[in-house]
Each structure stands twice: as C-alpha cells, then as structure tokens.
Enzyme design. Structure first.
Site, short mmCIF file in Angstrom:
data_model
loop_
_atom_site.label_atom_id
_atom_site.label_comp_id
_atom_site.label_asym_id
_atom_site.label_seq_id
_atom_site.Cartn_x
_atom_site.Cartn_y
_atom_site.Cartn_z
N ASP A 93 0.87 -1.17 0.00
CA ASP A 93 0.00 0.00 0.00
C ASP A 93 0.90 1.21 0.00
O ASP A 93 1.79 1.35 0.85
CB ASP A 93 -0.95 0.02 1.20
N SER A 94 0.72 2.06 -0.98
CA SER A 94 1.67 3.15 -1.16
C SER A 94 0.96 4.43 -1.52
O SER A 94 -0.25 4.44 -1.78
CB SER A 94 2.69 2.76 -2.25
N TYR A 129 2.37 8.74 -10.49
CA TYR A 129 2.86 10.11 -10.43
C TYR A 129 4.32 10.23 -10.89
O TYR A 129 4.91 11.32 -10.78
CB TYR A 129 2.71 10.64 -9.00
N ARG A 169 9.31 1.54 -2.86
CA ARG A 169 8.93 0.12 -2.94
C ARG A 169 10.18 -0.76 -2.82
O ARG A 169 10.17 -1.78 -2.13
CB ARG A 169 8.21 -0.12 -4.27
P1 ITT Z 1 -3.34 -2.46 -5.39
O1 ITT Z 1 -4.16 -2.00 -4.22
O2 ITT Z 1 -4.01 -3.53 -6.20
O3 ITT Z 1 -1.95 -2.84 -5.00
P2 ITT Z 1 -3.48 0.35 -6.15
O4 ITT Z 1 -3.00 1.13 -7.33
O5 ITT Z 1 -4.92 0.55 -5.73
O6 ITT Z 1 -3.18 -1.21 -6.42
P3 ITT Z 1 -2.58 1.66 -3.74
O7 ITT Z 1 -3.92 1.73 -3.12
O8 ITT Z 1 -1.40 1.29 -2.89
O9 ITT Z 1 -2.53 0.62 -4.94
O10 ITT Z 1 -2.32 3.05 -4.46
C1 ITT Z 1 -1.05 3.53 -4.65
C2 ITT Z 1 -1.10 4.71 -5.62
O11 ITT Z 1 -0.02 5.61 -5.28
C3 ITT Z 1 -0.85 4.26 -7.05
O12 ITT Z 1 -2.06 3.92 -7.71
C4 ITT Z 1 -0.16 5.49 -7.63
O13 ITT Z 1 -1.10 6.48 -7.97
C5 ITT Z 1 0.66 6.01 -6.44
N1 ITT Z 1 2.00 5.37 -6.43
C6 ITT Z 1 2.45 4.40 -5.59
N2 ITT Z 1 3.69 4.02 -5.91
C7 ITT Z 1 4.04 4.75 -6.98
C8 ITT Z 1 5.19 4.79 -7.81
O14 ITT Z 1 6.21 3.97 -7.61
N3 ITT Z 1 5.20 5.67 -8.80
C9 ITT Z 1 4.16 6.49 -9.05
N4 ITT Z 1 3.03 6.49 -8.36
C10 ITT Z 1 2.96 5.63 -7.31
#
Ligand code: ITT
Length: 199
Positions: free
Chosen positions: A70-71, A155, A182
């Site tokens: 979760d990121s 982003y 990550r």
């Molecule tokens: P899962 O829950 O299936 O893993 P998700 O896209 O919904 O997929 P998150 O809820 O963790 O995952 O959302 C993280 C968002 O943060 C992601 O969709 C991007 O918009 C942003 N993000 C996270 N890591 C990133 C990265 O390495 N580069 C750019 N944007 C990132």
C-alpha cells in the site's frame, strides 16, 4: 517449497515487484498466473491497515504466503495529500493516472515552489493463517509542473529526484528499483521473507 503471491492488481507494481523478488532469489506467482481475481476494499485509515487487509485477503483466497503493497505520494504543500488516497485522487469518474497527475498540479498551482514530496510504501506479508508482518520504505523528492519521461506509472512523470536531475519516469526499471520507496520496503522485508519461507 510454495511460492510467494504478489498480492496486487496494479500492473506497474507487479512489474517492479517481479524484478525485485527475482533479484533476491524469491520464487513468486502473480494473481493472473493462478487465475485469482480479487478486489479488496481499501477502507483502512493507515497504509498498514490497507496493506495488511490486502495481504491477508490474497493469502486466504490462494493458500499462499502473500505480499501486498500500500503506497502513496505525500506532498508537503498539500498537508500530505493525496497520501492514502493517491490511487483515487481525482473528481473525474473513471480517472486514469494522467487525470490524477493533472488534478495534483491544479491543486499545487498557487503554492510556492519547491513542492517537496515523498513516496511511501508499506509492504505487508501475510500467511493464510492471518499472521502478518510489515516493512516500509520512503523516497524523497519534489513535484514539478511539467511531465518528463515515459517509464514507471502513477505520479512518476512529475516526481523529480533532485540529486539525479531526473523524474522517476526518466529512470529505467533497474534504476527505479535501486532507490524507490517500494525497493527500500522490499529490502526491509527480506528478513521476514527469508524467515517465513524457511519456517
Ligand atoms: P493495489 O491496491 O491492487 O496494489 P493500487 O493502485 O490501488 O493497487 P494503492 O492503493 O497502494 O494501490 O495506491 C497507490 C497509488 O499511489 C498508485 O495507484 C499510484 O497512484 C501512487 N504510487 C504508488 N507508488 C508509486 C510509484 O512507484 N510511482 C508512481 N506512483 C505511485
């Protein structure tokens, strides 16, 4: 020995995690490889809650030890937004990554630069029993008003790494995987993975 399930539906994360885990010698499968389609509602109030919820749901659905991420992107001038809501940060129905970047830049337009920001990742590793462990990583930089680069996802085209003079989207996957939030979280998770797979 059973394999680790990469518990995400985000293709950008899958590509990065595959390479990170492969480099660490950990055998894994993706949800597609085991025909698992699972959407987990992210209703937690912390990265840890959401990551844990995703990892446990995938572990229980598959019977495999599962790794979820979760990121989010935290922008200082927006008091940490979009943060936990990074994946849903746009008023537009059916919004894509580009819409979310545009919305972020619109909200930053009148704020003084530099727009300091960091990416955060919490990784949860869960067993089908519900036992969970966590690891975290952060990557610091700033948001810039024009997109640069075509790599990565989310982003990345507007996230500048000032010491490299490049956006995250101008790095190749190997470079991003040496310094991203990550990558750092996966490195921090290595002792947990080694322990879980040797037990
Ligand atoms: P899962 O829950 O299936 O893993 P998700 O896209 O919904 O997929 P998150 O809820 O963790 O995952 O959302 C993280 C968002 O943060 C992601 O969709 C991007 O918009 C942003 N993000 C996270 N890591 C990133 C990265 O390495 N580069 C750019 N944007 C990132």
């Amino acid at each position: 020995m059973s394999k680790l399930l990469i518990a995400t539906n985000n293709q950008g994360k899958i590509e990065e995690l595959k390479e990170l885990l492969q480099d660490a010698g950990i055998e894994f499968v993706t949800p597609a490889q085991i025909n698992l389609q699972l959407e987990v509602e992210e209703d937690g109030s912390t990265y840890q809650e959401n990551a844990g919820k995703k990892a446990v749901a995938f572990a229980q659905a598959s019977g495999l030890i599962s790794l979820a991420d979760d990121s989010g992107l935290e922008v200082a001038a927006l008091n940490g937004a979009p943060g936990l809501y990074s994946a849903r940060y746009s008023p537009k129905p059916g919004a894509k990554d580009k819409d979310r970047r545009d919305f972020l830049l619109k909200n930053l337009k009148d704020k003084e630069r530099p727009w300091k920001a960091h990416f955060h990742a919490t990784i949860a590793i869960a067993k089908p029993t519900g036992e969970i462990e966590f690891a975290e990583g952060n990557c610091f930089g700033e948001i810039i008003p024009e997109e640069r680069g075509t790599g990565g996802f989310g982003y990345d085209p507007i996230f500048l790494l000032p010491e490299l003079g490049k956006t995250m989207a101008e790095l190749d996957m190997d470079e991003k995987n040496r310094l991203s939030h990550r990558a750092l979280a996966v490195i921090a998770a290595m002792p947990i993975l080694k322990r879980m797979f040797s037990a």
